[in-house]
Design a protein around this motif. Structure first.
Motif, PDB file in Angstrom:
ATOM      1  N   ALA A 240       0.838  -1.204   0.000  1.00  0.00           N
ATOM      2  CA  ALA A 240       0.000   0.000   0.000  1.00  0.00           C
ATOM      3  C   ALA A 240       0.866   1.244   0.000  1.00  0.00           C
ATOM      4  CB  ALA A 240      -0.905  -0.001   1.221  1.00  0.00           C
ATOM      5  N   LEU A 241       0.316   2.309  -0.497  1.00  0.00           N
ATOM      6  CA  LEU A 241       0.956   3.616  -0.497  1.00  0.00           C
ATOM      7  C   LEU A 241       0.313   4.474   0.586  1.00  0.00           C
ATOM      8  CD1 LEU A 241       0.832   4.172  -4.363  1.00  0.00           C
ATOM      9  CD2 LEU A 241       2.752   3.270  -3.001  1.00  0.00           C
ATOM     10  N   ALA A 242       1.069   5.385   1.165  1.00  0.00           N
ATOM     11  CA  ALA A 242       0.552   6.247   2.244  1.00  0.00           C
ATOM     12  C   ALA A 242      -0.706   6.993   1.815  1.00  0.00           C
ATOM     13  CB  ALA A 242       1.633   7.221   2.703  1.00  0.00           C
ATOM     14  N   GLU A 243      -0.748   7.409   0.554  1.00  0.00           N
ATOM     15  CA  GLU A 243      -1.913   8.164   0.095  1.00  0.00           C
ATOM     16  C   GLU A 243      -3.160   7.295  -0.079  1.00  0.00           C
ATOM     17  OE1 GLU A 243       0.873   7.671  -3.527  1.00  0.00           O
ATOM     18  OE2 GLU A 243       1.099   8.201  -1.427  1.00  0.00           O
ATOM     19  N   GLU A 244      -3.018   5.983   0.088  1.00  0.00           N
ATOM     20  CA  GLU A 244      -4.172   5.083   0.012  1.00  0.00           C
ATOM     21  C   GLU A 244      -4.762   4.785   1.396  1.00  0.00           C
ATOM     22  OE1 GLU A 244      -3.113   2.470  -3.919  1.00  0.00           O
ATOM     23  OE2 GLU A 244      -2.015   1.996  -2.076  1.00  0.00           O
TER      24      GLU A 244
ATOM     25  N   ASP B  81      -2.848   7.947  13.037  1.00  0.00           N
ATOM     26  CA  ASP B  81      -1.811   6.930  13.260  1.00  0.00           C
ATOM     27  C   ASP B  81      -1.982   5.721  12.331  1.00  0.00           C
ATOM     28  OD1 ASP B  81      -4.063   5.979  14.633  1.00  0.00           O
ATOM     29  OD2 ASP B  81      -2.891   5.173  16.292  1.00  0.00           O
ATOM     30  N   TYR B  82      -3.153   5.567  11.720  1.00  0.00           N
ATOM     31  CA  TYR B  82      -3.358   4.479  10.769  1.00  0.00           C
ATOM     32  C   TYR B  82      -2.433   4.644   9.557  1.00  0.00           C
ATOM     33  CZ  TYR B  82      -5.961   1.048   7.992  1.00  0.00           C
ATOM     34  OH  TYR B  82      -6.325  -0.043   7.243  1.00  0.00           O
ATOM     35  N   ARG B  83      -2.242   5.866   9.108  1.00  0.00           N
ATOM     36  CA  ARG B  83      -1.349   6.114   7.968  1.00  0.00           C
ATOM     37  C   ARG B  83       0.077   5.671   8.318  1.00  0.00           C
ATOM     38  NH1 ARG B  83      -2.767   9.308   4.069  1.00  0.00           N
ATOM     39  NH2 ARG B  83      -4.144  10.524   5.414  1.00  0.00           N
ATOM     40  N   LYS B  84       0.479   5.862   9.583  1.00  0.00           N
ATOM     41  CA  LYS B  84       1.819   5.431  10.015  1.00  0.00           C
ATOM     42  C   LYS B  84       1.981   3.922   9.886  1.00  0.00           C
ATOM     43  CE  LYS B  84       2.083   8.262  13.813  1.00  0.00           C
ATOM     44  NZ  LYS B  84       2.520   8.519  15.159  1.00  0.00           N
ATOM     45  N   GLU B  85       0.919   3.179  10.171  1.00  0.00           N
ATOM     46  CA  GLU B  85       0.990   1.716  10.043  1.00  0.00           C
ATOM     47  C   GLU B  85       1.329   1.330   8.603  1.00  0.00           C
ATOM     48  OE1 GLU B  85       1.098  -0.117  12.631  1.00  0.00           O
ATOM     49  OE2 GLU B  85       0.400   1.394  14.030  1.00  0.00           O
ATOM     50  N   ILE B  86       0.781   2.066   7.665  1.00  0.00           N
ATOM     51  CA  ILE B  86       1.029   1.787   6.242  1.00  0.00           C
ATOM     52  C   ILE B  86       2.478   2.073   5.876  1.00  0.00           C
ATOM     53  CG2 ILE B  86       0.470   2.579   3.893  1.00  0.00           C
ATOM     54  CD1 ILE B  86      -2.445   2.790   4.833  1.00  0.00           C
TER      55      ILE B  86
END
Length: 158
Positions: free
Chosen positions: A6-10, A46-51
């Motif tokens: 996955a990409l951060a922007e997704e 913080d969900y984006r950080k997991e990605i």
């Protein structure tokens, strides 16, 4: 079906898949009030950080975009839940993601993977070689409730 990182922007699209999967798949395991609280429309940042910090996989359908997600939590050595859009339940997307996670873990030299499953997903993980350790309740900050969880593991070939 393509499996890729996955990409951060997704992140928002992945969050939406998570929510739709929980809302449909967990109906028999948790109350509507708990599910509603557990699946807020606004994604925690913080969900984006997991990605970006973990091997976070998505299944991409060429016609419909992202349809499933899941990731290897590197710090815990665990599988974080595999989520699939309801229209793709039972079509093999989650199986491809769990295999990608297991392969990634093996490449990183992990000998064992753990996970905490919702009751409705226990048989899926067992079909992929995970064994039940036990069952208990886990407090979810998002849901503000105790969620029944099945703790599982699999030993990997390294």
């Amino acid at each position: 079906m393509k499996i890729r990182r996955a990409l951060a922007e997704e992140a928002e699209a992945c969050w939406n898949i998570r929510n739709l999967a929980i809302r449909e798949g967990c109906k028999t395991a948790y109350s509507a009030a708990v599910i509603n609280a557990w699946t807020p429309d606004v994604m925690p940042e913080d969900y984006r950080k997991e990605i970006t910090q973990n091997p976070f996989f998505v299944a991409e359908d060429p016609r419909n975009g992202l349809v499933a997600t899941g990731y290897l939590d590197l710090a815990a050595g665990s599988v974080e839940a595999i989520f699939t859009l309801p229209d793709y339940f039972g079509k093999g997307c989650a199986s491809k993601i769990i295999e990608a996670i297991k392969s990634e873990a093996e490449q990183r030299g992990l000998k064992r993977l753990t996970l905490s499953s919702t009751p409705n997903a226990q048989s899926f993980y067992q079909q992929h070689g995970f064994l039940l350790i036990g069952e208990d309740n886990h407090f979810s900050g998002l849901a503000q409730a105790e969620l029944r969880c099945m703790h599982m593991f699999i030993d990997l070939v390294v």
